[in-house]
Enzyme design. Sequence first.
Site, mmCIF file in Angstrom:
data_model
loop_
_atom_site.group_PDB
_atom_site.id
_atom_site.type_symbol
_atom_site.label_atom_id
_atom_site.label_comp_id
_atom_site.label_asym_id
_atom_site.label_seq_id
_atom_site.Cartn_x
_atom_site.Cartn_y
_atom_site.Cartn_z
ATOM 1 C CG ASP A 287 -5.481 2.566 0.734
ATOM 2 O OD1 ASP A 287 -6.421 1.768 0.559
ATOM 3 O OD2 ASP A 287 -4.420 2.257 1.309
ATOM 4 C CG MET B 284 -8.567 7.152 1.930
ATOM 5 S SD MET B 284 -7.757 7.114 3.545
ATOM 6 C CE MET B 284 -6.971 5.502 3.504
ATOM 7 C CB SER C 281 -0.919 0.007 1.218
ATOM 8 O OG SER C 281 -1.611 1.239 1.293
ATOM 9 C CG HIS D 150 -9.508 0.141 -0.979
ATOM 10 N ND1 HIS D 150 -9.002 -0.157 0.272
ATOM 11 C CD2 HIS D 150 -10.858 0.148 -0.845
ATOM 12 C CE1 HIS D 150 -10.001 -0.311 1.117
ATOM 13 N NE2 HIS D 150 -11.132 -0.125 0.472
ATOM 14 N N GLY E 37 -3.562 4.400 7.765
ATOM 15 C CA GLY E 37 -2.613 3.309 7.810
ATOM 16 C C GLY E 37 -2.037 3.146 9.210
ATOM 17 N N GLY E 38 -1.358 2.028 9.423
ATOM 18 C CA GLY E 38 -0.658 1.827 10.680
ATOM 19 C C GLY E 38 -1.520 1.363 11.836
ATOM 20 C CG HIS F 48 -4.041 -1.476 -1.709
ATOM 21 N ND1 HIS F 48 -5.062 -2.294 -2.133
ATOM 22 C CD2 HIS F 48 -4.572 -0.664 -0.768
ATOM 23 C CE1 HIS F 48 -6.170 -2.001 -1.467
ATOM 24 N NE2 HIS F 48 -5.898 -1.011 -0.641
ATOM 25 C CG ASP G 39 -6.464 -2.622 3.078
ATOM 26 O OD1 ASP G 39 -5.474 -2.365 3.775
ATOM 27 O OD2 ASP G 39 -7.004 -1.785 2.319
ATOM 28 C CG MET H 59 -12.004 -2.471 4.845
ATOM 29 S SD MET H 59 -10.422 -2.041 4.062
ATOM 30 C CE MET H 59 -9.605 -1.112 5.380
ATOM 31 C CG MET I 69 -11.536 3.200 1.504
ATOM 32 S SD MET I 69 -10.271 3.015 2.787
ATOM 33 C CE MET I 69 -8.803 3.057 1.751
ATOM 34 N N GLY J 30 -3.398 -3.706 8.938
ATOM 35 C CA GLY J 30 -2.627 -4.362 9.982
ATOM 36 C C GLY J 30 -1.963 -5.656 9.559
#
Length: 218
Positions: free
Chosen positions: A33, A35, A8, A64, A142-143, A31, A173, A135, A66, A175
């Site tokens: 993201d 957003m 990601s 992805h 992230g994180g 990947h 997706d 998810m 979101m 962790g």
Amino acid sequence: MAVQISPSILSADFARLAEAAAAVPNADWLHVDVMDNHFVPNLTLGLPVVESLLRATSTPLDCHLMIEDPDRWAPAYAEAGAGSVTIHAEASKAPVRTLRQIRAAGARSGFALNPATPVEPYEDLLGEIDMLLLMTVEPGFGGQKFLDVVLPKIRRARALIDKHGGQVWLQVDGGVSDQTIERCAEAGADVFVAGNAVYGAEDPARAVDALRARAEKA
């Protein structure tokens, strides 16, 4: 299904995305993201950056979305050249139409579920999708720490996919790390998004290989 690793870029340096892509030549996907600060409480990047990244790498992009109105925007990501475009069940008002538009534009269609969204109500949509994304954190940042509560849902999703012929990829997706990827693989996932576990490592490519090995071992 073969194990696939999708690093990601949310965890990469946004000022050096082309270098981040080049750092993981052994990845199956990148990947991305997207957003919008509405569907999730974070603002990242959009179609212009995806178009630029497509010119900078030969690794297929796993976009992805979101975002609040994926039905409006998802086809454009497929038309731009993304290899896979995923929309959220919680945001899409016309998922069948949008998933079909993604496929018609030449991309794989993905359907994402947040941790608290059950998979069973969407069983009839499995024929419309190429990948189901579960998810394993609350989307937006992230994180975050992996949510073990999702593991039973991964198993249920794998059972439903197998019931319908097993052609749908099952992605997780959030962790995903060397401490959690084996549990996800054992539960039935075969596509793994990893952010900090890859881009927080001294050698991102080696981290991809290590994650793949752990998932294959499971």
